[in-house]
Motif scaffolding. Structure first.
Motif, short mmCIF file in Angstrom:
data_model
loop_
_atom_site.label_atom_id
_atom_site.label_comp_id
_atom_site.label_asym_id
_atom_site.label_seq_id
_atom_site.Cartn_x
_atom_site.Cartn_y
_atom_site.Cartn_z
N SER A 139 3.97 -3.94 -8.00
CA SER A 139 4.93 -4.26 -6.96
C SER A 139 4.60 -5.58 -6.27
CB SER A 139 4.97 -3.13 -5.92
OG SER A 139 5.35 -1.91 -6.51
N THR A 140 3.31 -5.86 -6.12
CA THR A 140 2.90 -7.15 -5.53
C THR A 140 3.32 -8.30 -6.44
OG1 THR A 140 1.00 -6.07 -4.48
CG2 THR A 140 0.97 -8.48 -4.62
N GLY A 141 3.15 -8.09 -7.75
CA GLY A 141 3.61 -9.08 -8.71
C GLY A 141 5.12 -9.26 -8.62
N GLY A 142 5.83 -8.14 -8.45
CA GLY A 142 7.27 -8.20 -8.27
C GLY A 142 7.66 -8.93 -7.01
N TYR A 240 16.22 -7.58 -2.07
CA TYR A 240 15.26 -7.23 -3.13
C TYR A 240 13.83 -7.50 -2.66
CZ TYR A 240 13.28 -7.14 -7.86
OH TYR A 240 12.54 -6.85 -8.97
N LEU A 241 13.66 -8.60 -1.94
CA LEU A 241 12.34 -8.98 -1.42
C LEU A 241 11.81 -7.93 -0.46
CD1 LEU A 241 10.22 -11.34 -1.40
CD2 LEU A 241 11.42 -12.21 0.60
N ILE A 242 12.66 -7.46 0.45
CA ILE A 242 12.25 -6.44 1.43
C ILE A 242 11.93 -5.12 0.73
CG2 ILE A 242 13.12 -4.98 3.32
CD1 ILE A 242 12.28 -7.76 4.23
N PHE A 243 12.77 -4.75 -0.22
CA PHE A 243 12.54 -3.52 -0.99
C PHE A 243 11.20 -3.57 -1.71
CE2 PHE A 243 13.01 -1.55 -5.27
CZ PHE A 243 13.08 -0.22 -4.89
N MET A 244 10.91 -4.68 -2.39
CA MET A 244 9.67 -4.85 -3.13
C MET A 244 8.46 -4.91 -2.19
SD MET A 244 10.19 -4.81 -6.39
CE MET A 244 8.66 -5.51 -7.00
N LEU A 245 8.62 -5.56 -1.04
CA LEU A 245 7.52 -5.69 -0.08
C LEU A 245 7.04 -4.33 0.38
CD1 LEU A 245 5.69 -7.31 1.86
CD2 LEU A 245 7.59 -7.37 3.47
N PHE A 246 7.96 -3.49 0.81
CA PHE A 246 7.56 -2.18 1.33
C PHE A 246 7.13 -1.22 0.23
CE2 PHE A 246 9.43 -3.88 5.11
CZ PHE A 246 8.75 -3.25 6.14
N ALA A 248 5.49 -2.27 -2.45
CA ALA A 248 4.14 -2.75 -2.78
C ALA A 248 3.12 -2.28 -1.75
CB ALA A 248 4.14 -4.28 -2.85
N LEU A 249 3.43 -2.47 -0.47
CA LEU A 249 2.50 -2.06 0.59
C LEU A 249 2.23 -0.55 0.54
CD1 LEU A 249 3.87 -4.17 3.59
CD2 LEU A 249 1.73 -4.54 2.35
N SER A 250 3.28 0.22 0.31
CA SER A 250 3.13 1.68 0.28
C SER A 250 2.31 2.14 -0.92
CB SER A 250 4.51 2.34 0.25
OG SER A 250 5.27 1.99 1.38
N ARG A 251 2.44 1.45 -2.05
CA ARG A 251 1.70 1.87 -3.24
C ARG A 251 0.20 1.66 -3.08
NH1 ARG A 251 5.82 0.37 -8.31
NH2 ARG A 251 6.70 2.46 -8.36
N LEU A 296 12.88 1.39 3.90
CA LEU A 296 12.62 2.83 3.81
C LEU A 296 12.73 3.32 2.36
CD1 LEU A 296 14.56 4.15 6.95
CD2 LEU A 296 12.07 4.16 6.61
N VAL A 297 13.71 2.81 1.63
CA VAL A 297 13.84 3.19 0.21
C VAL A 297 12.62 2.71 -0.59
CG1 VAL A 297 15.22 2.97 -1.89
CG2 VAL A 297 16.35 3.22 0.32
N GLY A 298 12.15 1.50 -0.29
CA GLY A 298 10.96 0.97 -0.95
C GLY A 298 9.74 1.85 -0.70
#
Length: 382
Positions: A139-142, A240-246, A248-251, A296-298
């Motif tokens: 996710s960080t790569g994404g 997409y950036l916000i979705f991927m950010l959260f 990645a952080l959550s994972r 939230l979805v991320g």
């Protein structure tokens, strides 16, 4: 540095570049839609090439990880992946584009199954869970890929130059990390698919990744279009950036959350976050509600796939590579149905209505996960 640490760092590099490649492609979907003058239904048809290409690559990937060390198909599929991404950028007609996207999907499927096979095997060398951190790096790569794509788009650099840069950087990272990957991980048993009555263990895990892929894959493909056409933002990669950010952080916290709360509760929490986020973004299609909804979805989808892959690695019937390969079939069906179905629903109604599909998919984690853990408990008491 001990061997297992070197192996973990090298594998982490591959997870990172996998996410970087995929998000580079996904962030350019609105650009492709505009360049080829596609409506939502036509874009949905194009996106069918992704799951179909993945489906073709699935049995081949299962055969490769059972016949060879997983690092062999891992590197070779990545080289093909880099070539396919470059081809997408240079495609001048819809037929060339579909062919390039299909090969991209085919190679990324082999790449991802080989990579996840390595992660499940390497997990056995550690006492604490580490699989979630690998997916966090994906996710960080994404996230990095989206940020890089946003910069490239802002600088008005053509898509073919963008994809060439991504392919070149990825190949350098992949080749330099190959030497330190896990070796001698070919399984000697559980490498053949057993036909007959469906195995409930695999079936329930397969359904979980099906709904996760339907939701996650749909968000990958349609978040940029949603932010551009519904929210009305010019910088369409922001959603997409916000979705991927959260995600990645959550994972990065998912391993600790699983250990602290347990997997059954984690599935319920994941479902609740997805439902709340989708309801918010479709009820209030404005900038800040959409930002909060996407975040939230991320957070909701973050733990589902790594958690399910960990459970797949405990199968008594199949080797880790074969178990992941089988349940990934369900994931591909989710990818096959999700993004195109969103396109068709958006064409019939509107994009807001079509996102209800992700709400339903997210809610299904609760009953399916409960069935899995009930089956697992019953099996252990026999």
């Amino acid at each position: 540095m001990e061997t297992r640490s070197k192996q973990r760092i090298s594998l982490s590099t591959y997870f990172f570049i996998s996410g970087f490649f995929f998000s580079s492609w996904a962030s350019r979907i609105p650009s492709i839609k505009e360049s080829f003058h596609l409506n939502e239904a036509e874009l949905g048809n194009l996106l069918l090439a992704m799951p179909i290409g993945s489906l073709i690559g699935l049995p081949i990937s299962g055969w490769l990880v059972s016949k060879y060390e997983s690092r062999f198909p891992l590197l070779n599929s990545f080289i093909l992946l880099a070539l396919a991404l470059s081809w997408i950028g240079f495609a001048e007609n819809i037929f060339a584009l579909v062919a390039a996207v299909s090969i991209f999907a085919f190679s990324i499927r082999i790449f991802n199954i080989s990579m996840n096979t390595q992660s499940i095997t390497l997990q056995k060398s550690f006492t604490k869970k580490i699989v979630g951190s690998f997916h966090g790096l994906w996710s960080t790569g994404g996230l990095t890929g989206v940020a890089f794509s946003t910069l490239i788009i802002d600088l008005k650099i053509p898509m073919h130059q963008h994809f060439l840069m991504v392919a070149g950087l990825g190949l350098i990272a992949a080749l330099s990390s190959y030497t330190f990957l896990l070796t001698k991980d070919k399984s000697t048993a559980g490498n053949k698919i057993k036909f007959g009555k469906p195995d409930k263990f695999i079936l329930y895990l397969g359904l979980l990744v099906f709904f996760a892929s339907l939701c996650e894959g749909g968000m990958f493909d349609w978040s940029g279009v949603y932010f551009k056409e519904v929210v009305g933002e010019e910088v369409f990669t922001l959603g997409y950036l916000i979705f991927m950010l959260f995600m990645a952080l959550s994972r990065f916290f998912s391993d600790k959350i699983m250990e602290r709360l347990g997997m059954p509760r984690t599935y319920i929490i994941s479902s609740s976050f997805i439902a709340t986020g989708i309801l918010m973004m479709i009820s209030f299609p404005y900038f800040w509600p959409a930002i909060i909804g996407f975040s939230l979805v991320g957070m909701g989808v973050a733990a589902v796939v790594p958690m399910t892959f960990i459970l797949a690695g405990t199968s008594e019937k199949y080797s880790p590579g074969m178990a992941i390969s089988i349940i990934t079939t369900y994931a591909i069906v989710g990818m096959l149905l999700g993004p195109p179905l969103v396109g068709y629903l958006a064409h019939l109604f509107n994009l807001q209505v079509s996102f209800v599909l992700f709400l339903i998919a997210g809610m299904m984690f609760i009953p399916v996960s409960q069935l899995f853990f009930k089956h697992q408990k019953a099996t252990k008491t026999l």
